[in-house]
Design a protein around this motif. Sequence first.
Motif, mmCIF file in Angstrom:
data_model
loop_
_atom_site.group_PDB
_atom_site.id
_atom_site.type_symbol
_atom_site.label_atom_id
_atom_site.label_comp_id
_atom_site.label_asym_id
_atom_site.label_seq_id
_atom_site.Cartn_x
_atom_site.Cartn_y
_atom_site.Cartn_z
ATOM 1 N N THR A 297 -8.353 10.315 8.719
ATOM 2 C CA THR A 297 -7.258 9.376 8.456
ATOM 3 C C THR A 297 -7.475 8.669 7.120
ATOM 4 O O THR A 297 -6.535 8.522 6.327
ATOM 5 C CB THR A 297 -7.137 8.348 9.593
ATOM 6 O OG1 THR A 297 -6.942 9.038 10.824
ATOM 7 C CG2 THR A 297 -5.996 7.388 9.357
ATOM 8 N N LYS B 223 -6.711 11.268 4.402
ATOM 9 C CA LYS B 223 -5.272 11.526 4.262
ATOM 10 C C LYS B 223 -4.602 10.361 3.524
ATOM 11 O O LYS B 223 -3.822 10.567 2.591
ATOM 12 C CB LYS B 223 -4.631 11.734 5.630
ATOM 13 C CG LYS B 223 -3.132 11.997 5.586
ATOM 14 C CD LYS B 223 -2.540 12.112 6.951
ATOM 15 C CE LYS B 223 -2.448 10.714 7.494
ATOM 16 N NZ LYS B 223 -1.642 10.484 8.638
ATOM 17 N N ASN B 224 -4.917 9.138 3.921
ATOM 18 C CA ASN B 224 -4.318 7.971 3.271
ATOM 19 C C ASN B 224 -4.751 7.841 1.810
ATOM 20 O O ASN B 224 -3.951 7.477 0.952
ATOM 21 C CB ASN B 224 -4.658 6.700 4.041
ATOM 22 C CG ASN B 224 -3.963 6.657 5.390
ATOM 23 O OD1 ASN B 224 -2.951 7.317 5.603
ATOM 24 N ND2 ASN B 224 -4.518 5.886 6.311
ATOM 25 N N THR B 225 -6.002 8.155 1.535
ATOM 26 C CA THR B 225 -6.504 8.111 0.155
ATOM 27 C C THR B 225 -5.769 9.133 -0.697
ATOM 28 O O THR B 225 -5.349 8.829 -1.825
ATOM 29 C CB THR B 225 -8.021 8.379 0.114
ATOM 30 O OG1 THR B 225 -8.683 7.400 0.909
ATOM 31 C CG2 THR B 225 -8.557 8.343 -1.302
ATOM 32 N N ASN C 206 -2.141 7.921 -1.286
ATOM 33 C CA ASN C 206 -2.101 6.814 -2.250
ATOM 34 C C ASN C 206 -2.379 7.290 -3.672
ATOM 35 O O ASN C 206 -1.715 6.861 -4.620
ATOM 36 C CB ASN C 206 -3.090 5.717 -1.864
ATOM 37 C CG ASN C 206 -2.658 4.977 -0.624
ATOM 38 O OD1 ASN C 206 -1.482 4.963 -0.263
ATOM 39 N ND2 ASN C 206 -3.613 4.363 0.060
#
Length: 179
Positions: A61, A64-66, A69
Amino acid sequence: MTKIEFNTMVMRQTSSLKMYALHFTHDADDANDLVQDTMLKAITYYNKFKEGTNLKGWLYTIMKNTFINNYRRFVKISSFVTKSEEISSANLVFSSTKNQGESKFIMDDIKMALGKLPEEYYVPFSMYFEGHKYHEIADHLNIPIGTVKTRIHVARKLLKKSLKPYDNGVKKPVYAEID
């Protein structure tokens, strides 16, 4: 769980994180960077991890978020920055008129050229430039009108010579050629 135990558990996930990162980036170097960013964030925020939750899922998670962004940041920067080797003339004109850089250089050169004028030419020229009439300048300086006209003419010639690089290149008409 201590921070050292947590870091050890995170380091054990490196190979699976690299495989997962390749799905996002499709490039080994970018994948390694993404893994490094993910591990750094995980270790930095280890106190947010709740013991008993799936560590691999938590790391995925974060990754994926990194990636999302970083992608958004890249798109935002790309929309503002031209990345071509040659910037189009339309962009150059917009840029130079927007920041008025050329005008500042020109004004600096004009001020320098005016500063080089001898005072006997500078004073009548600047008064004329400010809107004074020839007879007003002559009265103020206690000199004949013809002298005022001559000094203004000489000042213009000196300024024109000093500011030659800014000549727009338009040829003056030649009325007679002398051999």
